[in-house]
Design a protein around this motif. Structure first.
Motif, PDB file in Angstrom:
ATOM      1  N   PHE A 206       0.862  -1.221   0.094  1.00  0.00           N
ATOM      2  CA  PHE A 206      -0.032  -0.112   0.101  1.00  0.00           C
ATOM      3  C   PHE A 206       0.944   1.468   0.239  1.00  0.00           C
ATOM      4  O   PHE A 206       0.457   2.346  -0.147  1.00  0.00           O
ATOM      5  CB  PHE A 206      -1.030  -0.116   1.218  1.00  0.00           C
ATOM      6  N   LYS A 207       2.075   1.167   0.278  1.00  0.00           N
ATOM      7  CA  LYS A 207       2.928   2.166   0.449  1.00  0.00           C
ATOM      8  C   LYS A 207       4.171   1.991  -0.630  1.00  0.00           C
ATOM      9  O   LYS A 207       4.609   0.705  -0.862  1.00  0.00           O
ATOM     10  CB  LYS A 207       3.682   2.597   1.810  1.00  0.00           C
ATOM     11  N   LYS A 208       4.894   2.958  -1.059  1.00  0.00           N
ATOM     12  CA  LYS A 208       6.233   3.110  -1.847  1.00  0.00           C
ATOM     13  C   LYS A 208       7.195   3.755  -1.099  1.00  0.00           C
ATOM     14  O   LYS A 208       7.169   4.648  -0.128  1.00  0.00           O
ATOM     15  CB  LYS A 208       5.728   3.457  -3.157  1.00  0.00           C
ATOM     16  N   PRO A 209       8.660   3.496  -1.589  1.00  0.00           N
ATOM     17  CA  PRO A 209       9.705   4.123  -0.741  1.00  0.00           C
ATOM     18  C   PRO A 209       9.706   5.549  -0.943  1.00  0.00           C
ATOM     19  O   PRO A 209       9.128   6.219  -1.941  1.00  0.00           O
ATOM     20  CB  PRO A 209      10.745   3.525  -1.638  1.00  0.00           C
ATOM     21  N   GLY A 210       9.802   6.329   0.365  1.00  0.00           N
ATOM     22  CA  GLY A 210       9.679   7.784   0.419  1.00  0.00           C
ATOM     23  C   GLY A 210       8.668   8.205   0.827  1.00  0.00           C
ATOM     24  O   GLY A 210       8.279   9.398   1.097  1.00  0.00           O
ATOM     25  N   ASP A 211       7.217   7.363   0.910  1.00  0.00           N
ATOM     26  CA  ASP A 211       6.000   7.862   1.518  1.00  0.00           C
ATOM     27  C   ASP A 211       6.030   8.049   2.740  1.00  0.00           C
ATOM     28  O   ASP A 211       6.855   7.237   3.716  1.00  0.00           O
ATOM     29  CB  ASP A 211       4.780   6.786   1.074  1.00  0.00           C
ATOM     30  N   THR A 212       5.334   9.027   3.249  1.00  0.00           N
ATOM     31  CA  THR A 212       5.006   9.120   4.813  1.00  0.00           C
ATOM     32  C   THR A 212       4.131   8.268   5.334  1.00  0.00           C
ATOM     33  O   THR A 212       2.968   7.860   4.875  1.00  0.00           O
ATOM     34  CB  THR A 212       4.470  10.465   5.066  1.00  0.00           C
ATOM     35  N   VAL A 213       4.557   7.596   6.554  1.00  0.00           N
ATOM     36  CA  VAL A 213       3.487   6.635   7.086  1.00  0.00           C
ATOM     37  C   VAL A 213       3.261   6.772   8.430  1.00  0.00           C
ATOM     38  O   VAL A 213       4.027   7.482   9.182  1.00  0.00           O
ATOM     39  CB  VAL A 213       4.040   5.182   7.117  1.00  0.00           C
TER      40      VAL A 213
ATOM     41  N   ALA B 257       6.212   1.914  13.332  1.00  0.00           N
ATOM     42  CA  ALA B 257       6.406   3.458  13.926  1.00  0.00           C
ATOM     43  C   ALA B 257       5.691   4.464  12.805  1.00  0.00           C
ATOM     44  O   ALA B 257       5.577   4.016  11.570  1.00  0.00           O
ATOM     45  CB  ALA B 257       7.551   3.690  14.489  1.00  0.00           C
ATOM     46  N   SER B 258       5.838   5.766  13.285  1.00  0.00           N
ATOM     47  CA  SER B 258       5.533   6.935  12.382  1.00  0.00           C
ATOM     48  C   SER B 258       6.830   7.386  11.574  1.00  0.00           C
ATOM     49  O   SER B 258       7.743   7.309  12.435  1.00  0.00           O
ATOM     50  CB  SER B 258       4.853   7.905  13.000  1.00  0.00           C
ATOM     51  N   GLY B 259       6.830   7.449  10.390  1.00  0.00           N
ATOM     52  CA  GLY B 259       8.103   7.907   9.810  1.00  0.00           C
ATOM     53  C   GLY B 259       8.068   7.880   8.100  1.00  0.00           C
ATOM     54  O   GLY B 259       7.022   8.204   7.619  1.00  0.00           O
ATOM     55  N   ILE B 260       9.197   7.514   7.629  1.00  0.00           N
ATOM     56  CA  ILE B 260       9.165   7.530   6.124  1.00  0.00           C
ATOM     57  C   ILE B 260       9.740   6.080   5.823  1.00  0.00           C
ATOM     58  O   ILE B 260      10.465   5.270   6.184  1.00  0.00           O
ATOM     59  CB  ILE B 260      10.476   8.473   5.692  1.00  0.00           C
ATOM     60  N   MET B 261       8.813   5.782   4.714  1.00  0.00           N
ATOM     61  CA  MET B 261       9.199   4.288   4.220  1.00  0.00           C
ATOM     62  C   MET B 261      10.431   4.323   3.355  1.00  0.00           C
ATOM     63  O   MET B 261      10.750   5.160   2.518  1.00  0.00           O
ATOM     64  CB  MET B 261       7.774   4.085   3.354  1.00  0.00           C
TER      65      MET B 261
ATOM     66  N   MET C  21      12.258   1.175   7.409  1.00  0.00           N
ATOM     67  CA  MET C  21      11.601   2.628   7.107  1.00  0.00           C
ATOM     68  C   MET C  21      12.504   3.145   8.240  1.00  0.00           C
ATOM     69  O   MET C  21      13.065   2.790   9.168  1.00  0.00           O
ATOM     70  CB  MET C  21      10.060   2.619   7.765  1.00  0.00           C
ATOM     71  N   ARG C  22      12.301   4.631   8.157  1.00  0.00           N
ATOM     72  CA  ARG C  22      13.016   5.575   9.301  1.00  0.00           C
ATOM     73  C   ARG C  22      12.030   6.101  10.250  1.00  0.00           C
ATOM     74  O   ARG C  22      11.031   6.718   9.620  1.00  0.00           O
ATOM     75  CB  ARG C  22      13.826   6.784   8.346  1.00  0.00           C
ATOM     76  N   ARG C  23      12.241   6.006  11.362  1.00  0.00           N
ATOM     77  CA  ARG C  23      11.482   6.510  12.318  1.00  0.00           C
ATOM     78  C   ARG C  23      11.668   7.938  12.354  1.00  0.00           C
ATOM     79  O   ARG C  23      12.609   8.642  12.395  1.00  0.00           O
ATOM     80  CB  ARG C  23      11.703   6.193  13.816  1.00  0.00           C
ATOM     81  N   GLY C  24      10.407   8.906  12.383  1.00  0.00           N
ATOM     82  CA  GLY C  24      10.565  10.182  12.380  1.00  0.00           C
ATOM     83  C   GLY C  24      11.059  10.865  11.014  1.00  0.00           C
ATOM     84  O   GLY C  24      10.513  10.273   9.783  1.00  0.00           O
ATOM     85  N   GLY C  25      11.845  11.771  11.024  1.00  0.00           N
ATOM     86  CA  GLY C  25      12.129  12.393   9.663  1.00  0.00           C
ATOM     87  C   GLY C  25      11.230  13.354   8.951  1.00  0.00           C
ATOM     88  O   GLY C  25      10.176  13.735   9.631  1.00  0.00           O
ATOM     89  N   GLU C  26      11.824  14.194   8.088  1.00  0.00           N
ATOM     90  CA  GLU C  26      11.122  15.180   7.478  1.00  0.00           C
ATOM     91  C   GLU C  26       9.512  14.878   6.794  1.00  0.00           C
ATOM     92  O   GLU C  26       9.725  13.918   6.141  1.00  0.00           O
ATOM     93  CB  GLU C  26      11.816  16.149   6.536  1.00  0.00           C
ATOM     94  N   GLY C  27       8.731  15.626   7.095  1.00  0.00           N
ATOM     95  CA  GLY C  27       7.360  15.360   6.590  1.00  0.00           C
ATOM     96  C   GLY C  27       6.608  14.152   7.333  1.00  0.00           C
ATOM     97  O   GLY C  27       5.487  13.952   6.993  1.00  0.00           O
ATOM     98  N   SER C  28       7.201  13.779   8.519  1.00  0.00           N
ATOM     99  CA  SER C  28       6.611  12.653   9.354  1.00  0.00           C
ATOM    100  C   SER C  28       5.770  13.504  10.531  1.00  0.00           C
ATOM    101  O   SER C  28       6.027  14.673  10.880  1.00  0.00           O
ATOM    102  CB  SER C  28       7.331  11.731   9.689  1.00  0.00           C
ATOM    103  N   ALA C  29       5.030  12.729  11.255  1.00  0.00           N
ATOM    104  CA  ALA C  29       4.314  13.201  12.500  1.00  0.00           C
ATOM    105  C   ALA C  29       5.301  13.137  13.834  1.00  0.00           C
ATOM    106  O   ALA C  29       4.703  12.903  14.786  1.00  0.00           O
ATOM    107  CB  ALA C  29       3.028  12.750  12.773  1.00  0.00           C
TER     108      ALA C  29
END
Length: 553
Positions: A159-166, A188-192, A212-220
């Motif tokens: 449902f997600k692709k690399p770079g998407d905010t999750v 967790a919340s972050g970037i795919m 995925m990366r926890r946090g990061g730009e564009g995440s909550a």
């Protein structure tokens, strides 16, 4: 020394649960076997006891999070320790060198430049677990436990692709096994990040799907990440403000989220849970009563992309579509649908019918019901008579109490009787074990106990497994005749129906008798027609002349 609190085994075909309520918070003292939290599955509610006495440390899985079997929920610092490691001075840490952080002592971080932060990443400015602080901590996306005897699955849909905010708990992908479909939520919340197992790939239980990366730009990502319902849409019912006027009652996280989606307030929903707790099913009922207008409200931005529909719908007129309401099936309803369809597809199911004159059973019950209640403390119902009659018939026709295992037939020299029960959330089948060794009073007490647990949603998975034969009573709802569906891997199920007075020919005269239709559905692969008819005739004879049960005739 710390002890891990992990998700217990949830039962056959159940691979994940939602953390509903934490009864303790970090720093609280806990006793051995004291209830720490409550998990919700698609079938039952599971309470998690404390595996040791001590002090509750970090809560790894917050309320609302989806967790797999054996997933880490929290840690307990056993008595005699100073408490959660990350809250103690570095110089006092047991087994950790001077200056070493709690995360380093537990293997959470590597490198001397990492500050004393929590491994789960709570708090702004948490450093990266993978060594790259700018991009956030790297988190592996793993294949969850797939269930008993299931070792691999196929990646069906991403449902997600690399770079998407999750967002935390947002569905990332769906896996298919030979038994069930399993959704994989974001840990967790972050970037795919990278997808290592593309659609169509086969993966094993415990394998890695991606990162995925926890946090990061564009995440909550914030100091509140990991707290219950941090991803709920604006207007959601959450926290202390949402609880005003309702005491300490904490509604189910899934219910809070659904209320936000449906545009409902807690005052518009009647809770059916303990102490008035609002459950997801209560919100669905309230939304239906509202006329379905809330069902068309926009979904939150973090809602996962739905999987493609299995088949296109027939064209619907615009004026009709405006009056429709679309509600996602509950996990329990999805499980029921799949198991019943699997039963039809697997077994060579056939149904035979008969009718029974209930005159003698009703007379015997009316004669002894008050004395029975006074002595045994439970009412004498019809189910104990039917259970006894079925046990009597199963002894003569053992193949109805058997099951097929590959090319073998497994005969059961005992009777674990399943009693189907309807609940507000769906059909469940609690099992009365060794019913063949029970008295009428023992059977009635067991049925009453299981029925109460079913209505309250407190049945454990163990109490719904291992049945060898099932009785389903559609008569309580007014059903006059039906064909029950087998409960696999069982080979037989008896359907009871409504008792209705009908004119019957008795010794050349017409008499009005209380009659009931009986239906036996059976697996024709193992049970021949002769055996099925014989079984049903023996049940009929035992009910029309209950003395036969005493004489074993």
């Amino acid at each position: 020394m710390s002890t891990e609190v992990r998700v217990p085994t949830l039962g056959e075909s159940v691979t994940e649960a939602t953390v509903a309520t934490w009864f303790k918070k970090p720093g609280d003292k806990v006793e051995l076997d004291e209830m720490l939290c409550e998990l919700e599955t698609d079938k039952v509610t599971v309470e998690v006891p404390s595996p040791a006495a001590g002090t509750l440390g970090d809560i790894v899985a917050s309320e609302g999070e989806t967790v797999g079997v054996d997933a880490l929920l929290a840690n307990i610092a056993e008595e005699g320790n100073a408490g959660p490691e990350e809250t103690r001075p570095r110089s006092e840490k047991s087994g950790a060198p001077q200056g070493e952080t709690a995360a380093e002592a537990t293997g959470g971080y590597s490198g001397s430049d990492v500050t004393d932060t929590r491994v789960d990443g709570d708090g702004e400015g948490s450093e990266a677990g993978g060594g790259s602080g700018a991009g956030g901590q790297q988190v592996d996306i793993m294949v969850p436990t797939l269930g008993e005897s299931v070792s691999e699955a196929t990646v069906s849909t991403w449902f997600k692709k690399p770079g998407d905010t999750v967002e935390a708990d947002e569905m990332l992908c769906e896996l298919e096994t030979d038994k069930v479909s399993v959704e994989v939520p974001a840990p967790a919340s972050g970037i795919m990040g990278e997808i290592e197992a593309p659609e169509g790939a086969s993966v094993e239980a415990g394998g890695r799907l991606g990162t995925m990366r926890r946090g990061g730009e564009g995440s909550a990502h914030s100091a509140q990440e990991g707290a219950p319902q941090t991803t709920t849409a604006p207007g959601a019912y959450e926290g202390a403000e949402g609880q005003a006027g309702r005491g300490d009652t904490e509604d189910a996280p899934s219910a809070r989220k659904l209320m936000a989606e449906k545009g409902l307030s807690p005052d518009q929903v009647t809770g059916s849970g303990k102490d008035g707790r609002i459950m997801k099913e209560d919100v669905l009922r309230a939304a239906e009563g509202k006329g379905g207008s809330s069902a068309k409200s926009p979904a939150p931005a973090s809602a996962p992309t739905p999987a493609p529909a299995p088949a296109p719908r027939a064209p619907v007129a615009a004026q009709d579509e405006a009056r429709e309401e679309r509600v996602k099936m509950t996990r329990l309803r999805q499980t029921i649908a799949k198991r019943l369809k699997d039963s039809q597809n697997t077994a060579a199911m056939l149904t035979t019918y008969n009718e029974v004159d209930m005159t003698e059973v009703m007379a015997l019950r009316n004669e002894y019901k008050e004395l029975f209640l006074k002595k045994h403390g439970v009412k004498l119902g019809f189910m104990s008579f039917f259970t006894k009659a079925c046990i009597h018939a199963l002894k003569e026709v053992p193949e109805v109490n058997a099951e097929i295992d590959g090319t073998d037939v497994v005969y059961k020299n005992f009777v674990h009787m399943g009693i189907a029960a309807g609940t507000p959330t769906g059909l469940v089948v609690p099992v009365i074990r060794d019913a063949d060794a029970m008295s009428f009073a023992g059977i009635e007490k067991a049925i009453a106990e299981m029925g109460a647990k079913a209505r309250d949603g407190k049945l454990s998975m163990a109490e719904m497994q291992g049945g060898t034969f099932t009785i389903s009573n559609g008569g309580v709802y007014g059903s006059l005749m039906s064909s029950p569906i087998l409960n696999p891997p069982q080979s037989g199920i008896l359907g009871m129906h409504k008792i209705q007075e009908r004119p019957m020919a008795i010794k050349g005269k017409v008499e009005i008798r209380p009659m009931m239709y009986l239906a036996l559905s059976y697996d024709h692969r193992i049970v021949d027609g002769k055996g099925a008819v014989t079984f049903l005739v023996r049940v009929k004879e035992a009910l029309e002349d209950p003395r036969r049960l005493l004489m074993d005739l």
